[in-house]
Every structure is written in C-alpha cells, then in structure tokens.
Design an enzyme around this catalytic site. Structure first.
Site, short mmCIF file in Angstrom:
data_model
loop_
_atom_site.label_atom_id
_atom_site.label_comp_id
_atom_site.label_asym_id
_atom_site.label_seq_id
_atom_site.Cartn_x
_atom_site.Cartn_y
_atom_site.Cartn_z
N HIS A 103 4.18 -21.11 24.51
CA HIS A 103 4.73 -21.53 22.27
C HIS A 103 5.16 -20.32 21.96
O HIS A 103 5.97 -20.18 20.78
CB HIS A 103 4.63 -22.83 22.18
CG HIS A 103 5.34 -23.47 21.66
ND1 HIS A 103 5.06 -24.94 21.36
CD2 HIS A 103 6.68 -23.31 21.03
CE1 HIS A 103 6.21 -25.81 21.02
NE2 HIS A 103 7.20 -24.29 21.24
N ASP A 130 6.17 -31.97 19.85
CA ASP A 130 4.95 -31.00 20.31
C ASP A 130 3.58 -31.88 19.70
O ASP A 130 4.00 -32.90 18.20
CB ASP A 130 4.52 -30.03 18.97
CG ASP A 130 3.59 -28.43 19.72
OD1 ASP A 130 2.95 -28.99 20.21
OD2 ASP A 130 4.29 -27.16 20.07
N HIS A 132 0.91 -30.12 18.40
CA HIS A 132 0.46 -29.21 17.24
C HIS A 132 1.84 -28.76 16.45
O HIS A 132 3.12 -28.88 16.76
CB HIS A 132 0.53 -28.42 17.91
CG HIS A 132 -0.39 -28.45 19.24
ND1 HIS A 132 -0.60 -28.56 20.25
CD2 HIS A 132 -1.98 -29.03 19.08
CE1 HIS A 132 -1.96 -28.79 21.15
NE2 HIS A 132 -2.56 -29.22 19.98
N ASP A 134 1.87 -25.88 14.56
CA ASP A 134 2.60 -24.35 15.46
C ASP A 134 3.23 -23.66 13.48
O ASP A 134 3.73 -22.71 13.81
CB ASP A 134 3.77 -24.27 16.19
CG ASP A 134 2.39 -24.63 17.41
OD1 ASP A 134 1.64 -25.31 18.05
OD2 ASP A 134 4.18 -24.84 18.29
N HIS A 147 0.75 -18.84 20.03
CA HIS A 147 1.32 -20.11 20.55
C HIS A 147 1.12 -20.44 19.26
O HIS A 147 1.43 -22.02 19.16
CB HIS A 147 1.15 -20.48 21.37
CG HIS A 147 -0.17 -21.28 21.78
ND1 HIS A 147 -0.55 -22.28 22.95
CD2 HIS A 147 -1.38 -21.51 20.93
CE1 HIS A 147 -1.77 -23.24 22.71
NE2 HIS A 147 -1.85 -22.48 21.85
N ASP A 231 7.86 -29.30 23.68
CA ASP A 231 6.38 -29.23 24.86
C ASP A 231 5.88 -29.89 25.69
O ASP A 231 6.08 -31.25 25.27
CB ASP A 231 5.54 -28.77 23.36
CG ASP A 231 3.76 -28.40 23.58
OD1 ASP A 231 3.75 -28.25 24.89
OD2 ASP A 231 3.54 -26.66 23.29
N ASP A 233 3.35 -30.82 25.58
CA ASP A 233 1.93 -31.85 25.43
C ASP A 233 2.47 -32.55 24.75
O ASP A 233 2.16 -33.57 23.58
CB ASP A 233 1.01 -30.54 24.16
CG ASP A 233 1.44 -29.88 23.18
OD1 ASP A 233 2.10 -30.19 22.53
OD2 ASP A 233 0.66 -29.11 23.29
N GLU A 276 4.95 -24.16 27.74
CA GLU A 276 3.63 -24.55 27.72
C GLU A 276 3.56 -25.66 29.20
O GLU A 276 2.42 -25.72 29.14
CB GLU A 276 2.91 -25.28 26.54
CG GLU A 276 2.33 -24.82 25.27
CD GLU A 276 1.86 -23.85 25.60
OE1 GLU A 276 1.07 -23.23 26.26
OE2 GLU A 276 1.53 -22.74 23.99
#
Length: 311
Positions: A103, A130, A132, A134, A147, A231, A233, A276
């Site tokens: 990322h 995502d 997260h 970030d 990332h 992403d 994830d 990712e």
C-alpha cells in the site's frame, strides 16, 4: 435509471513495490493479476486496455528520518516519485488501474491523481477499502512500515520530509470502509482530521450500501474525482488469504461485490489501486482471481442489467 456501460480506456500500471513492510511477496502482485486475466476480463466487458508494464522507483540517496523504526525510506520515496508521474500521465489517457505491490504505492498514485484533479480544478475524494486507516506519519509509526502512511501523506499531515508536497486531500473527502485494526494514535488522528470511518461493526449493524451511497452522493455533489484504494485485507482472510496483514472479520465476497457494483452504477470512479496482493501466500491463485472479479464488477460485470432503484 440507465446503467452506464460506456466503454473506457483502462490503463494498467504495474507497481511491484515491496518495501513498505517487512514481509516480502507483494512485488509479484502485478503479474499475478495479469495471470488471473485482468486485461482479457476488461476487454470482454467492452473496454480497451493499455498495459504500461511494471514501473521501477527513482534512485534516491541521502534519505533520512529521525524515527529509527522506519525502513525502506529511500526506496519508498523513489517509488512515490516514479508512480506519481505515471499516475498523472495515466489519468490523461484513461482510467488507471494501479496494480500493487504494497500500500506504500499509494504515496505515489494518489499524488499523481491529485495533480490531475488540481489541473481540472476539481476536488479529489478517496475511498479507502481496508482493515487499517493508514494514517500514520514517519514520526508516529512504531512498526516503521510505510504502507501504513499514505492517507496521512495525502491529507498533508506533517512528518513526510523527503517526499514531494502534493495537493492536499481534506479529511472530509476521505471515507474508510471495513476498518477493524486501528491503533490508539491512528484513532486520535481520525478524530482530529475528520475522515468518515466505517468499521466492521457498523457494516454488521447497518450494511455496506447506506454509508457507501452517502459518500458517493457527497462526491457527486462536489463534482469530485474519486480514487478507490482496494486493499486485499478489506476482505475476510477466509476468502482472500493472499495478504501479509490478515485481520479476521472482514468483508464477505458478496459485500465486496455489492460495493463494486455500486461504484460502477455511480460512474464516479476515475482511478483504482489494487494493493497488498501477495501471491506467495495465495491458494492456487484464488485471491488474485477474486481481485480480478471485483475489478470486473467496478467496470460493469453483472448478472442482469437492471434498474436498482426499483428494489
């Protein structure tokens, strides 16, 4: 409502960046997406496809940071500059699909799209799918994994010495969906800077359609340019295992497709990150194939062309 099936020029930009975290393997992501048939899938949907190949970072020397945890700084800065140029150029040619790579590549892709948006005198909006946020800076990250920094950079937060300044994306123009791994300093940054933050509990309670519809209405009202950063994830690892930052409890395949279909219906998407993807961790390529399928949903694949306002 008439669904937008207009043919587009999709520009594939490979970003085999693998320096934004410790666990290796994302450099194989772009070619895994190619092997999974991303170009032919888009062509079958009526779009023209230009594959610009895999990019490489600029050579950077003398990059320093006061935070000893940060690693891969010079290479990441080099990638940000290379991909910024590529993104700005690709926006002039069509709808870029940036194939990662970790990322950290978004440090460059968003900057390039922001440059284009500024030329058009239009605001840039980010949809961050995502687990997260970030939103760390070089100063706040404890892992040193860059990332985890692109949103903070895009929002113009301090702590990015060595990176070129970019047009700022205001917090109100950022929407997270799918959050479920946010540390205390990131949580405070979200509160301070004001992006919309939709976590998995909110999706469990209210579904994905309502918050996404509200954000898309905001983009449309502002005549904004929408950059989607997807992403792996974002998805639950049971259906998308090929990611080094697995967090249980993510979006289902059907939730993800609904989001992609809504993005398609909106006609607002002007740039897409796919990030990712670590094929080394995949199971017979199923995550790469799923990411191609989700991309297809953004660009018009569906079972029936139907007026979704009737339901």
């Amino acid at each position: 409502m008439t669904l937008d099936t207009t043919s587009q020029t999709c520009v594939l930009v490979g970003a085999p960046i693998d320096c934004g975290k410790v666990r290796r393997g994302c450099l194989m992501g772009p070619d895994a997406l190619r092997t999974a048939g991303i170009a032919s899938t888009l062509t079958d949907l009526g779009h023209s496809v230009e594959d610009w190949g895999n990019y490489a970072p600029d050579e950077i020397t003398g990059a320093n940071c006061d935070n000893p945890a940060v690693h891969g700084l010079a290479e990441t800065i080099g990638w940000s500059r290379s991909l910024r140029r590529a993104a700005s150029k690709a926006m002039e040619s069509g709808t870029p699909i940036f194939m990662g790579g970790d990322h950290a590549m978004s440090l460059g892709t968003i900057a390039g799209v922001a440059d284009y948006a500024e030329k058009q005198n239009r605001p840039l909006f980010l949809l961050w799918l995502d687990a997260h946020t970030d939103i760390h800076t070089l100063d706040t990250t404890t892992t040193g994994n860059l990332h985890g920094t692109p949103v903070a950079y895009a929002m113009g937060l301090d702590g990015f010495d060595g990176f070129e300044p970019m047009p700022k994306v205001t917090g109100e123009n950022v929407c997270y969906i799918g959050l479920r791994s946010v540390d205390p300093s990131e949580r405070q940054a979200v509160v301070t800077h004001g992006p919309t933050a939709i976590d998995m509990r909110a999706l469990d309670e209210h579904g994905i359609a309502a918050p996404l519809k509200a954000f898309l209405s905001q983009v449309r009202a502002a005549n904004g340019i929408l950059h989607v950063s997807l992403d792996v994830d974002f998805l639950d690892p049971s259906c998308a295992p090929a990611v080094g930052t697995t967090v249980p409890g993510g979006a289902t395949v059907r939730e993800a497709h609904l989001a992609m279909e809504m993005l398609c219906d909106s006609g607002l998407v002007r740039a897409l990150d796919i990030v990712e993807l670590n094929p080394f961790l995949d199971e017979r390529g199923r995550t790469a194939e799923l990411m191609v399928d989700l991309t297809a949903s953004i660009f018009g694949r569906r079972v029936f062309d139907r007026d979704t306002t009737r339901y």
